[in-house]
Write a protein that holds these residues in place. Structure first.
Motif, PDB file in Angstrom:
ATOM      1  N   SER A   1       5.160  -5.716   5.340  1.00  0.00           N
ATOM      2  CA  SER A   1       3.996  -6.296   4.216  1.00  0.00           C
ATOM      3  C   SER A   1       2.969  -5.102   4.150  1.00  0.00           C
ATOM      4  O   SER A   1       2.307  -4.806   4.866  1.00  0.00           O
ATOM      5  CB  SER A   1       3.330  -7.572   4.509  1.00  0.00           C
ATOM      6  N   ALA A   2       2.770  -4.738   2.931  1.00  0.00           N
ATOM      7  CA  ALA A   2       1.486  -3.806   2.740  1.00  0.00           C
ATOM      8  C   ALA A   2       0.147  -4.296   3.092  1.00  0.00           C
ATOM      9  O   ALA A   2      -0.700  -3.494   3.257  1.00  0.00           O
ATOM     10  CB  ALA A   2       1.742  -3.180   1.348  1.00  0.00           C
ATOM     11  N   GLU A   3      -0.068  -5.603   2.806  1.00  0.00           N
ATOM     12  CA  GLU A   3      -1.077  -6.335   3.212  1.00  0.00           C
ATOM     13  C   GLU A   3      -1.514  -6.234   4.652  1.00  0.00           C
ATOM     14  O   GLU A   3      -2.649  -6.103   5.147  1.00  0.00           O
ATOM     15  CB  GLU A   3      -1.116  -7.931   2.712  1.00  0.00           C
ATOM     16  N   TRP A   4      -0.625  -5.961   5.569  1.00  0.00           N
ATOM     17  CA  TRP A   4      -0.724  -5.935   6.753  1.00  0.00           C
ATOM     18  C   TRP A   4      -1.236  -4.531   7.511  1.00  0.00           C
ATOM     19  O   TRP A   4      -1.853  -4.495   8.572  1.00  0.00           O
ATOM     20  CB  TRP A   4       0.461  -6.416   7.614  1.00  0.00           C
ATOM     21  N   GLY A   5      -0.689  -3.734   6.704  1.00  0.00           N
ATOM     22  CA  GLY A   5      -1.252  -2.218   6.909  1.00  0.00           C
ATOM     23  C   GLY A   5      -0.477  -1.685   8.239  1.00  0.00           C
ATOM     24  O   GLY A   5      -1.366  -0.934   9.195  1.00  0.00           O
TER      25      GLY A   5
END
Length: 626
Positions: A318-322
């Protein structure tokens, strides 16, 4: 004198009958009193060029609400705002005009208005010759004669009105931003039904006739299906499984835990596998470590296990988790430990995305693979959830993976929500992208690995989209698409998962957990064509009707799918056993009803009438063997 008297009497009879039949009829299409939930928006690049929101007060200050339609400026693009409609009801009402109230935003250039229909499996747009004016910034009544709508070749709408399924405001080419309000959309008719033309039979495609034909000569235009239950051709491999995440409008909800009606519907479907999307069911607790909260994922897995299914956990990057590769490996290990009590054994490393190139996706996959195998070498681990037809991405994984227990791919009839009905049905029939993935797998060092389609549906969310909005996902065509795709895809794939059962927008269950057509088709497949059933030789004289047959432990079953929007007559003949104890059919051909059951004559020859996009299972049962 007798002739004159007859003509006078006949004239009076016709006049009185006409006066009785032509009682004016008004059909309310949308008065917006309940909002705009029946409308969908779409545009070429899925960048939000169009939108519709509820507004108040309504037209002329006499109604509670109306709708505000907006189009952002576009260049070399298209955008639309659409609502499903019932053209058959309009035709029955003798529809003459489309009426609505409009308050324009002052733009000189108007907005396009069209009606979309499905004719012989093709999507046809009936368009007005000129845009609807937007220059008047006050409420006005608009009445559009339906005779003004013309098809792409000038076809008249009236004889084809029953095929119409959608009303659509549209912008195409280049335009400046504009907005306008509409209210009280109605159809006004005479009350006398319009007469539709006789559907043109689907073109016949000649196929070789077996030397031992079992079918009498078909009637003109009928489709011949022949089944030989003595000649096997492999086994049914894949079942219809489900993927689950979290509802779009309630991201913290555990739908398997909180909704017993939904849980019961999933249990009735009897999937062999449930795929849980960790991207929707896991929260990051501390990004610096990183650490995660798996409580919703654990609760979902426990409920899935209680339904006696196997569980596949999908771990996206997930890109949100970086996360970097080390952080992703940590996610995998933490998830495995959190789910140890649920005895989860299968893991999908869904590292392919539009944000990562193939080399980076492979690097993340290898990091996750090593992490999971470090927890337990017996885990089944696969990836990377690329589109089935992306040969370069799939090839990169097969060349560079540290290990692979199953190849995971996605398959959509139309990834971007475009394409005609015939095109999306053909995609399910030919499964070209799936053949590409299967071919690459067979030629790789992982040729013994399984092939999982972990996300599939008639349509995807499209480029830049976040939620699916193709209206076909919830229509009869979706049931036929799934019937066709399960028939074709199960020859290549070991498991097939629909995406995503937790959200009504994906077309499996509605907000009240009631079944959409795709659900019924999937239930019929799982019930009557279980994994391991023996396929038998089956032929259809026309691809308009897909046919498949199999021997199971209890019956000899035939799968028939009408892949067109026209009714089809099927002449079915079977061979393989001398005595029949029973013949019966289960058919889904009306979205307002569930699957119907009917007894059939105890005969090896059957005539079956299939409504548009109908799905049917015929069962032939032998007497008990002594």
């Amino acid at each position: 004198m007798h002739r004159s008297a007859f003509l006078v009497a006949f004239s009076l009879l016709v006049s009185s009958a006409s006066a009785f039949a032509q009682t004016p009829v008004t059909i309310v299409v949308d008065n917006f009193e309940s909002g705009v939930e029946n409308w969908t928006h779409n545009d070429k690049n899925r960048v939000g060029l169009s939108n519709i929101i509820p507004d108040a007060p309504g037209a002329f200050g006499k109604s509670k609400g109306c709708a505000l339609l907006t189009f952002k400026a576009g260049k070399a693009a298209w955008a639309s705002l659409s609502r499903p409609v019932d053209g058959a009801a309009w035709s029955d009402a003798g529809a003459q005009t489309l009426n609505f109230a409009m308050n324009g935003g002052g733009e000189i250039t108007g907005v396009l208005l069209q009606l979309r229909g499905k004719i012989n499996g093709e999507d046809v747009a009936f368009t007005l010759p000129r845009p609807v004016r937007l220059d008047q910034q006050k409420w006005r009544q608009v009445a559009v004669p339906l005779t003004d709508f013309k098809g792409p070749k000038g076809e008249a709408l009236a004889p084809r009105l029953s095929s119409v399924y959608m009303l659509q405001f549209q912008q195409s080419g280049s335009w400046e931003s504009r907005f306008f309000s509409i209210d009280d959309i109605t159809i006004k008719g005479t009350g006398t039904p319009l007469v539709a033309p006789t559907p043109t039979p689907a073109p016949r495609v000649p196929t070789p006739t077996p030397s031992a034909s079992t079918t009498p000569p078909p009637a003109n235009g009928d489709i011949t299906v022949q089944v030989d239950f003595l000649k096997t051709s492999g086994q049914i491999r894949a079942g219809a499984n489900v993927s689950l995440g979290a509802p779009f409008d309630a991201r913290t909800q555990v739908v398997l835990e909180s909704n017993p009606t939904f849980r019961g519907a999933i249990g009735t479907l009897t999937p062999r596998w449930i795929r849980l999307d960790a991207g929707a069911l896991v929260d990051i607790a501390d990004s610096s470590k990183p650490s995660f909260n798996f409580s919703r994922l654990v609760a979902s897995a426990a409920r899935a296990k209680a339904l006696k299914t196997q569980v596949l956990i999908s771990l996206p990057n997930s890109a949100e988790w970086g996360l970097d590769e080390r952080g992703y490996a940590s996610l995998c290990a933490q998830a495995a430990r959190a789910l140890r009590a649920q005895n989860v054994r299968a893991w999908e490393l869904a590292t392919s995305s539009s944000d990562l190139n193939d080399a980076t996706a492979l690097s993340f996959y290898n990091a996750g693979y090593a992490s999971l195998k470090g927890v337990s070498p017996t885990y089944l681990v696969g990836g990377t959830a690329a589109a089935a037809g992306e040969a370069n991405t799939v090839g990169a994984l097969l060349r560079g993976a540290r290990g692979l227990d199953f190849l995971a791919v996605r398959f959509f009839g139309t990834p971007d929500g475009g394409g005609s009905d015939a095109e999306v049905m053909n995609a399910a029939r030919t499964v070209t992208g799936l053949k590409t993935a299967a071919g690459l797998l067979d030629k790789s060092r992982f040729r013994k690995a399984a092939l999982f389609i972990t996300e599939a549906n008639i349509a995807g969310v499209g480029v830049g989209g976040t939620t699916p909005d193709d209206p076909r996902l919830t229509q009869m065509i979706a049931g036929a698409w799934w019937g066709q795709f399960l028939s074709s895809g199960s020859r290549l794939a070991d498991q097939i998962f629909t995406s995503d059962a937790s959200n009504p927008e994906w077309g499996l269950l509605d907000a009240g957990s009631k079944a959409y057509p795709a659900y019924y088709a999937s239930w019929m497949w799982n019930t009557f064509f279980p994994s391991g059933a023996a396929r038998v030789i089956t032929t259809s004289s026309n691809e308009a009707v897909t046919a498949l047959a199999a021997n199971t432990a209890t019956a000899h079953n035939v799968w028939l799918i009408n892949t067109t929007n026209d009714p089809q007559n099927v002449q079915l003949g079977i061979r393989g056993f001398a005595v029949l104890r029973q013949a019966r059919i289960r058919i889904f051909d009306d979205p307002r009803q569930s699957v119907r059951f009917e007894e059939l004559p105890k005969s090896p020859f059957q005539t079956i009438k299939l409504a548009p996009y109908a799905v049917a299972v015929l069962q032939f049962i032998e007497p008990p063997k002594k």
